[in-house]
Design a protein around this motif. Structure first.
Motif, PDB file in Angstrom:
ATOM      1  N   GLY A   1       2.292  57.212 -65.285  1.00  0.00           N
ATOM      2  CA  GLY A   1       1.967  57.924 -64.062  1.00  0.00           C
ATOM      3  C   GLY A   1       1.624  57.071 -62.863  1.00  0.00           C
ATOM      4  N   GLY A   2       1.776  55.746 -62.943  1.00  0.00           N
ATOM      5  CA  GLY A   2       1.542  54.901 -61.776  1.00  0.00           C
ATOM      6  C   GLY A   2       2.605  55.143 -60.721  1.00  0.00           C
ATOM      7  N   HIS A   3       2.349  54.711 -59.504  1.00  0.00           N
ATOM      8  CA  HIS A   3       3.297  54.932 -58.414  1.00  0.00           C
ATOM      9  C   HIS A   3       3.939  53.646 -57.916  1.00  0.00           C
ATOM     10  N   GLY A   4       3.565  52.498 -58.467  1.00  0.00           N
ATOM     11  CA  GLY A   4       4.176  51.246 -58.055  1.00  0.00           C
ATOM     12  C   GLY A   4       3.857  50.850 -56.633  1.00  0.00           C
ATOM     13  N   MET A   5       2.691  51.216 -56.132  1.00  0.00           N
ATOM     14  CA  MET A   5       2.335  50.949 -54.746  1.00  0.00           C
ATOM     15  C   MET A   5       1.457  49.718 -54.572  1.00  0.00           C
ATOM     16  N   GLY A   6       0.979  49.132 -55.634  1.00  0.00           N
ATOM     17  CA  GLY A   6       0.039  48.016 -55.544  1.00  0.00           C
ATOM     18  C   GLY A   6       0.540  46.850 -54.718  1.00  0.00           C
ATOM     19  N   LEU A   7       1.765  46.415 -54.962  1.00  0.00           N
ATOM     20  CA  LEU A   7       2.298  45.273 -54.225  1.00  0.00           C
ATOM     21  C   LEU A   7       2.506  45.615 -52.754  1.00  0.00           C
ATOM     22  N   SER A   8       2.911  46.827 -52.470  1.00  0.00           N
ATOM     23  CA  SER A   8       3.088  47.253 -51.086  1.00  0.00           C
ATOM     24  C   SER A   8       1.752  47.265 -50.339  1.00  0.00           C
ATOM     25  N   ILE A   9       0.707  47.748 -50.998  1.00  0.00           N
ATOM     26  CA  ILE A   9      -0.622  47.766 -50.386  1.00  0.00           C
ATOM     27  C   ILE A   9      -1.127  46.343 -50.184  1.00  0.00           C
ATOM     28  N   ALA A  10      -0.958  45.496 -51.195  1.00  0.00           N
ATOM     29  CA  ALA A  10      -1.372  44.091 -51.081  1.00  0.00           C
ATOM     30  C   ALA A  10      -0.650  43.418 -49.920  1.00  0.00           C
ATOM     31  N   HIS A  11       0.643  43.668 -49.787  1.00  0.00           N
ATOM     32  CA  HIS A  11       1.431  43.073 -48.700  1.00  0.00           C
ATOM     33  C   HIS A  11       0.868  43.474 -47.339  1.00  0.00           C
ATOM     34  N   GLN A  12       0.530  44.734 -47.164  1.00  0.00           N
ATOM     35  CA  GLN A  12      -0.002  45.203 -45.881  1.00  0.00           C
ATOM     36  C   GLN A  12      -1.350  44.556 -45.563  1.00  0.00           C
ATOM     37  N   ILE A  13      -2.218  44.460 -46.550  1.00  0.00           N
ATOM     38  CA  ILE A  13      -3.536  43.834 -46.340  1.00  0.00           C
ATOM     39  C   ILE A  13      -3.371  42.363 -45.968  1.00  0.00           C
ATOM     40  N   ILE A  14      -2.514  41.667 -46.688  1.00  0.00           N
ATOM     41  CA  ILE A  14      -2.281  40.242 -46.423  1.00  0.00           C
ATOM     42  C   ILE A  14      -1.661  40.057 -45.041  1.00  0.00           C
ATOM     43  N   ALA A  15      -0.726  40.923 -44.662  1.00  0.00           N
ATOM     44  CA  ALA A  15      -0.098  40.832 -43.336  1.00  0.00           C
ATOM     45  C   ALA A  15      -1.128  41.042 -42.231  1.00  0.00           C
ATOM     46  N   LEU A  16      -2.066  41.961 -42.437  1.00  0.00           N
ATOM     47  CA  LEU A  16      -3.113  42.192 -41.436  1.00  0.00           C
ATOM     48  C   LEU A  16      -3.989  40.952 -41.219  1.00  0.00           C
ATOM     49  N   HIS A  17      -4.055  40.113 -42.232  1.00  0.00           N
ATOM     50  CA  HIS A  17      -4.835  38.879 -42.137  1.00  0.00           C
ATOM     51  C   HIS A  17      -3.949  37.672 -41.818  1.00  0.00           C
ATOM     52  N   ARG A  18      -2.722  37.953 -41.366  1.00  0.00           N
ATOM     53  CA  ARG A  18      -1.751  36.925 -40.977  1.00  0.00           C
ATOM     54  C   ARG A  18      -1.412  35.969 -42.112  1.00  0.00           C
ATOM     55  N   GLY A  19      -1.310  36.510 -43.308  1.00  0.00           N
ATOM     56  CA  GLY A  19      -0.978  35.706 -44.481  1.00  0.00           C
ATOM     57  C   GLY A  19       0.401  36.046 -45.008  1.00  0.00           C
TER      58      GLY A  19
END
Length: 51
Positions: free
Chosen positions: A10-28
């Motif tokens: 039942g997971g949605h496979g969103m973890g990497l997408s969320i991590a990417h957005q957080i890292i991008a917000l921190h210019r990483g």
């Protein structure tokens, strides 16, 4: 592997997408590859904070 956290249970496979957005917000950056021991390996790089 954490069986509670995969698409088959039942997971949605969103973890990497969320991590990417957080890292991008921190210019990483985030990159993925294959681990020499098997499985996936992720590398996260964040800029140093200026004082």
């Amino acid at each position: 592997m954490d069986e509670a956290r995969n698409r088959d249970t039942g997971g949605h496979g969103m973890g990497l997408s969320i991590a990417h957005q957080i890292i991008a917000l921190h210019r990483g950056t985030i990159s993925a590859g294959t681990s020499p021991l098997g499985g996936a390996q992720f590398r996260v790089e964040l800029p140093r904070q200026s004082r």
